[in-house]
Scaffold this motif. Structure first.
Motif, short mmCIF file in Angstrom:
data_model
loop_
_atom_site.label_atom_id
_atom_site.label_comp_id
_atom_site.label_asym_id
_atom_site.label_seq_id
_atom_site.Cartn_x
_atom_site.Cartn_y
_atom_site.Cartn_z
N GLU A 163 44.71 3.51 -27.66
CA GLU A 163 43.42 3.16 -27.08
C GLU A 163 43.31 1.64 -26.88
O GLU A 163 43.86 0.85 -27.66
CB GLU A 163 42.29 3.62 -28.01
N CYS A 173 43.13 5.05 -22.45
CA CYS A 173 43.94 5.83 -23.37
C CYS A 173 45.29 6.04 -22.72
O CYS A 173 45.43 6.86 -21.81
CB CYS A 173 43.25 7.17 -23.64
N TYR A 232 36.82 10.37 -28.84
CA TYR A 232 36.08 10.55 -30.07
C TYR A 232 35.55 9.19 -30.52
O TYR A 232 36.07 8.16 -30.14
CB TYR A 232 36.98 11.11 -31.16
N ARG A 239 33.84 11.62 -37.55
CA ARG A 239 34.37 11.41 -36.21
C ARG A 239 33.86 12.55 -35.33
O ARG A 239 33.93 13.72 -35.69
CB ARG A 239 35.89 11.41 -36.25
N TYR A 284 38.39 6.63 -30.37
CA TYR A 284 39.75 7.15 -30.40
C TYR A 284 39.94 8.15 -29.26
O TYR A 284 38.99 8.79 -28.81
CB TYR A 284 40.03 7.90 -31.69
N CYS A 285 41.18 8.30 -28.83
CA CYS A 285 41.49 9.39 -27.92
C CYS A 285 42.60 10.23 -28.55
O CYS A 285 43.37 9.76 -29.40
CB CYS A 285 41.90 8.90 -26.54
N ASN A 286 42.64 11.47 -28.15
CA ASN A 286 43.68 12.37 -28.60
C ASN A 286 43.75 13.52 -27.63
O ASN A 286 42.88 13.67 -26.75
CB ASN A 286 43.41 12.84 -30.03
N ARG A 320 39.94 19.24 -33.68
CA ARG A 320 40.39 17.91 -34.13
C ARG A 320 41.55 17.99 -35.11
O ARG A 320 41.72 17.11 -35.95
CB ARG A 320 39.23 17.14 -34.77
N PHE A 323 44.69 17.28 -35.18
CA PHE A 323 45.80 16.57 -34.56
C PHE A 323 46.76 16.07 -35.62
O PHE A 323 46.38 15.80 -36.75
CB PHE A 323 45.28 15.38 -33.74
N SER A 352 48.23 13.19 -35.71
CA SER A 352 48.00 11.79 -36.03
C SER A 352 46.93 11.23 -35.10
O SER A 352 46.61 11.83 -34.07
CB SER A 352 49.30 10.99 -35.89
N TRP A 353 46.41 10.09 -35.50
CA TRP A 353 45.43 9.36 -34.71
C TRP A 353 45.95 7.95 -34.46
O TRP A 353 46.68 7.39 -35.28
CB TRP A 353 44.09 9.28 -35.43
N GLY A 377 42.61 3.26 -32.64
CA GLY A 377 41.27 3.22 -32.08
C GLY A 377 40.93 1.85 -31.50
O GLY A 377 41.69 0.89 -31.64
#
Length: 121
Positions: free
Chosen positions: A5, A21, A36, A44, A93-95, A106, A108, A110-111, A114
């Motif tokens: 991000e 992103c 997010y 989140r 954040y993006c995912n 949500r 995922f 990993s994150w 941000g």
């Protein structure tokens, strides 16, 4: 696929920011992407999602002010944020997931780091 991000910053209330992103890998176009945000002391939350097709969703809190988009040729998704309010301040954040409905789960692997959005009143 990994997501990075960028684009956050400090803006006055009523101002605008455009978040980016950037995704690695060659399968970006197959992914639904979610933006997010997480404010201090809060969970989140998903604020916008875009499917691999034409599906788009917005949280009520941002509807009419935020616009999510994507450019598959650039492996990038965007979140245009207008009419920002102090309550929009958060780390964004993006995912992504291959299934649009799983953006709400949500779960995922990993994150990213941000990008901080600060809105002064």
């Amino acid at each position: 696929v990994q997501f990075v991000e960028s684009g956050g910053g400090l803006v006055q209330a009523g101002g605008s920011l455009r978040l980016s992103c950037a995704a690695s890998g060659s399968t970006f176009s197959k992914y639904a992407i979610g933006w997010y945000r997480q404010a201090p002391g809060k969970q989140r939350e998903l604020v916008a999602g875009i499917s691999s097709g034409i599906g788009i969703w917005y949280a009520d809190a941002v509807k009419g002010r935020f616009t999510i988009s994507r450019r598959n040729a650039e492996n990038t998704a965007y979140l245009q944020m207008n009419s920002l309010k102090p309550e929009d301040a958060a780390v964004y954040y993006c995912n992504g997931d291959l299934h649009f409905e799983r953006l709400w789960v949500r779960n995922f692997g990993s994150w990213g780091q941000g990008t901080q959005v600060t809105v002064s009143s």
